[in-house]
Design a protein around this motif. Structure first.
Motif, mmCIF file in Angstrom:
data_model
loop_
_atom_site.group_PDB
_atom_site.id
_atom_site.type_symbol
_atom_site.label_atom_id
_atom_site.label_comp_id
_atom_site.label_asym_id
_atom_site.label_seq_id
_atom_site.Cartn_x
_atom_site.Cartn_y
_atom_site.Cartn_z
ATOM 1 N N LEU A 1 -3.514 11.803 -8.350
ATOM 2 C CA LEU A 1 -4.743 11.052 -8.619
ATOM 3 C C LEU A 1 -5.762 11.365 -7.665
ATOM 4 O O LEU A 1 -6.157 10.897 -6.682
ATOM 5 C CB LEU A 1 -4.702 9.534 -8.684
ATOM 6 C CG LEU A 1 -3.637 8.967 -9.574
ATOM 7 C CD1 LEU A 1 -3.508 7.416 -9.307
ATOM 8 C CD2 LEU A 1 -4.010 9.170 -11.081
ATOM 9 N N THR A 2 -6.532 12.709 -8.094
ATOM 10 C CA THR A 2 -7.436 13.160 -7.246
ATOM 11 C C THR A 2 -8.713 12.632 -6.886
ATOM 12 O O THR A 2 -9.445 12.792 -6.276
ATOM 13 C CB THR A 2 -7.865 14.617 -7.425
ATOM 14 O OG1 THR A 2 -7.949 14.702 -8.736
ATOM 15 C CG2 THR A 2 -6.708 15.761 -7.459
ATOM 16 N N ASN A 3 -8.795 11.436 -7.911
ATOM 17 C CA ASN A 3 -10.114 10.630 -7.832
ATOM 18 C C ASN A 3 -9.942 9.600 -6.890
ATOM 19 O O ASN A 3 -10.883 8.936 -6.723
ATOM 20 C CB ASN A 3 -10.539 10.150 -9.325
ATOM 21 C CG ASN A 3 -9.274 9.279 -9.817
ATOM 22 O OD1 ASN A 3 -8.183 9.584 -9.506
ATOM 23 N ND2 ASN A 3 -9.822 8.444 -11.029
ATOM 24 N N VAL A 4 -8.777 9.390 -6.229
ATOM 25 C CA VAL A 4 -8.506 8.380 -5.316
ATOM 26 C C VAL A 4 -8.975 8.848 -3.973
ATOM 27 O O VAL A 4 -7.870 9.795 -3.502
ATOM 28 C CB VAL A 4 -7.039 7.760 -5.511
ATOM 29 C CG1 VAL A 4 -6.963 6.698 -4.141
ATOM 30 C CG2 VAL A 4 -6.958 7.278 -6.608
ATOM 31 N N GLU A 5 -9.750 8.526 -3.404
ATOM 32 C CA GLU A 5 -10.315 9.191 -2.122
ATOM 33 C C GLU A 5 -9.859 8.816 -0.738
ATOM 34 O O GLU A 5 -9.429 9.534 0.109
ATOM 35 C CB GLU A 5 -11.957 9.144 -1.802
ATOM 36 C CG GLU A 5 -12.634 9.949 -2.996
ATOM 37 C CD GLU A 5 -14.102 9.837 -2.747
ATOM 38 O OE1 GLU A 5 -14.653 8.857 -1.903
ATOM 39 O OE2 GLU A 5 -14.880 10.636 -3.271
ATOM 40 N N GLY A 6 -8.969 7.586 -0.888
ATOM 41 C CA GLY A 6 -8.570 6.954 0.293
ATOM 42 C C GLY A 6 -7.667 5.669 -0.105
ATOM 43 O O GLY A 6 -8.497 4.881 -0.922
ATOM 44 N N LEU A 7 -6.836 5.248 0.745
ATOM 45 C CA LEU A 7 -6.138 4.035 0.536
ATOM 46 C C LEU A 7 -5.757 3.606 2.100
ATOM 47 O O LEU A 7 -5.454 4.392 2.876
ATOM 48 C CB LEU A 7 -4.726 4.193 -0.061
ATOM 49 C CG LEU A 7 -4.745 4.566 -1.503
ATOM 50 C CD1 LEU A 7 -3.392 4.748 -2.167
ATOM 51 C CD2 LEU A 7 -5.240 3.400 -2.464
ATOM 52 N N ALA A 8 -6.176 2.451 2.538
ATOM 53 C CA ALA A 8 -6.168 1.992 3.919
ATOM 54 C C ALA A 8 -5.546 0.524 3.945
ATOM 55 O O ALA A 8 -6.307 -0.359 3.045
ATOM 56 C CB ALA A 8 -7.489 2.277 4.460
ATOM 57 N N LEU A 29 0.806 -1.258 -0.033
ATOM 58 C CA LEU A 29 0.091 0.009 0.027
ATOM 59 C C LEU A 29 1.025 1.317 0.095
ATOM 60 O O LEU A 29 0.482 2.319 -0.634
ATOM 61 C CB LEU A 29 -0.991 -0.005 1.283
ATOM 62 C CG LEU A 29 -2.320 0.545 1.235
ATOM 63 C CD1 LEU A 29 -3.087 0.252 -0.224
ATOM 64 C CD2 LEU A 29 -3.008 0.496 2.471
ATOM 65 N N ARG A 30 2.052 1.196 0.758
ATOM 66 C CA ARG A 30 2.917 2.498 0.659
ATOM 67 C C ARG A 30 3.310 2.779 -0.998
ATOM 68 O O ARG A 30 3.161 3.906 -1.039
ATOM 69 C CB ARG A 30 3.970 1.901 1.393
ATOM 70 C CG ARG A 30 4.127 2.364 2.869
ATOM 71 C CD ARG A 30 5.409 2.746 3.451
ATOM 72 N NE ARG A 30 6.220 1.287 3.760
ATOM 73 C CZ ARG A 30 6.009 0.468 4.853
ATOM 74 N NH1 ARG A 30 5.013 0.661 5.503
ATOM 75 N NH2 ARG A 30 6.523 -0.619 4.668
ATOM 76 N N VAL A 67 -0.072 7.354 -6.142
ATOM 77 C CA VAL A 67 -1.391 8.353 -6.156
ATOM 78 C C VAL A 67 -0.795 9.884 -6.094
ATOM 79 O O VAL A 67 -1.237 10.606 -6.776
ATOM 80 C CB VAL A 67 -2.145 8.047 -5.064
ATOM 81 C CG1 VAL A 67 -3.090 9.199 -4.674
ATOM 82 C CG2 VAL A 67 -3.043 6.733 -5.314
ATOM 83 N N LEU A 68 0.339 9.954 -5.333
ATOM 84 C CA LEU A 68 0.959 11.185 -5.305
ATOM 85 C C LEU A 68 1.403 11.581 -6.503
ATOM 86 O O LEU A 68 1.635 12.782 -7.219
ATOM 87 C CB LEU A 68 1.935 11.483 -4.052
ATOM 88 C CG LEU A 68 1.317 11.392 -2.771
ATOM 89 C CD1 LEU A 68 2.421 11.267 -1.575
ATOM 90 C CD2 LEU A 68 0.447 12.641 -2.617
ATOM 91 N N GLN A 69 2.585 10.486 -7.074
ATOM 92 C CA GLN A 69 3.261 10.992 -8.489
ATOM 93 C C GLN A 69 2.210 11.383 -9.562
ATOM 94 O O GLN A 69 2.564 12.215 -10.169
ATOM 95 C CB GLN A 69 3.835 9.753 -8.810
ATOM 96 C CG GLN A 69 5.345 9.901 -8.061
ATOM 97 C CD GLN A 69 6.104 8.334 -8.175
ATOM 98 O OE1 GLN A 69 5.633 7.559 -8.597
ATOM 99 N NE2 GLN A 69 7.242 8.301 -7.636
ATOM 100 N N HIS A 70 1.247 10.591 -9.482
ATOM 101 C CA HIS A 70 0.147 10.722 -10.813
ATOM 102 C C HIS A 70 -0.869 11.837 -10.362
ATOM 103 O O HIS A 70 -1.833 12.295 -11.257
ATOM 104 C CB HIS A 70 -0.421 9.595 -11.253
ATOM 105 C CG HIS A 70 0.405 8.434 -11.712
ATOM 106 N ND1 HIS A 70 0.480 8.221 -13.185
ATOM 107 C CD2 HIS A 70 1.362 7.868 -11.228
ATOM 108 C CE1 HIS A 70 1.409 7.584 -13.372
ATOM 109 N NE2 HIS A 70 1.970 7.012 -12.371
#
Ligand code: SAM
Length: 212
Positions: A89-96, A77-78, A84-87
């Motif tokens: 990706l503002t459509n990714v609301e969360g990763l857990a 997940l890291r 997500v940061l590199q791309h």
């Protein structure tokens, strides 16, 4: 059937895979990932990707969908978080970090659950599918892409031989379609919409269940 793979073993296996996962499994599973995203986006909306791993699929989703990704493995997940940061990706609301079998979401809050190359890697696939069905709304879909074990012949024999080693690597090569079909029949609230062969070698399948 709760069998043979346990959470600690899976977490250990994917902590080992994390540094090299994209190199080994990036290109080889790409067609299946893209096909499952296309299937999920036909429903669209709020999509939960379970076993999101290093997030290889995330940049391929349309910006109009909202995504949440969960995985048992913090090291995998890291990598997804970095992607997500590199791309951006503002459509990714969360990763857990979360266990697929015990999702921390209310009932019927997602339009689609996607699980790419995951269902044969969880300790209890049937209980995990129950959980997927719980969190999608009626009319929503579960989209799986996965290797399925051969029913018979040489491939079935080889998969049986390979199974003990594969457990240590984190999956079940001999997992057959029958288990998914039996699960949906037993569940009663889902129906099989599609089962389509996928590369590599057609040993993989894209499977869709709709919640009735
Ligand atoms: C073969 S990898 C697939 C990763 C990614 N979906 C892809 O397409 O490359 C399987 C993933 O499932 C995750 N996984 C296995 N068991 C899990 C569980 N019980 N709950 C959540 N994730 C799990 C693993 O940590 C790993 O990231």
């Amino acid at each position: 059937m709760a069998d043979e793979l346990d959470k600690a073993g899976i977490a250990k296996a994917y902590a080992r895979w994390a540094p090299v996962y994209d190199l080994v499994f990036g290109a080889v599973f790409e067609r299946g990932r893209k096909a499952s995203i296309a299937a999920a986006e036909r429903v669209g909306g709020r999509i939960l990707e379970v076993g999101v791993g290093t997030g290889l699929s995330l940049p391929d989703y349309s910006w109009s969908n909202r995504l949440i990704g969960v995985d048992l493995s913090a090291p995998m997940l890291r990598k997804a978080k970095t992607r997500v940061l590199q791309h951006k990706l503002t459509n990714v609301e969360g990763l857990a970090v979360m266990d697929a079998q015990h999702l921390g979401f209310a009932d019927a809050v997602f339009d689609v659950v996607v699980a790419q190359y995951v269902i044969t890697a969880v300790p209890d696939p049937e209980a995990t599918l129950d959980e997927f069905a719980r969190v999608i709304r009626p009319g929503g879909e579960i989209v799986l892409v996965n290797h399925l074990g051969a029913e018979q012949g040489l491939r079935a024999i080889l998969e049986g031989w390979f199974a003990p080693l594969a457990r240590r690597l984190g999956w079940r090569p001999e997992f057959r379609w029958e288990r998914l079909a039996n699960w949906s029949a037993r569940h009663g609230g889902v129906q099989i919409v599609e089962r389509r062969p996928m590369p590599p070698l057609g040993h993989f399948s894209l499977i869709r269940f709709a919640k009735t």
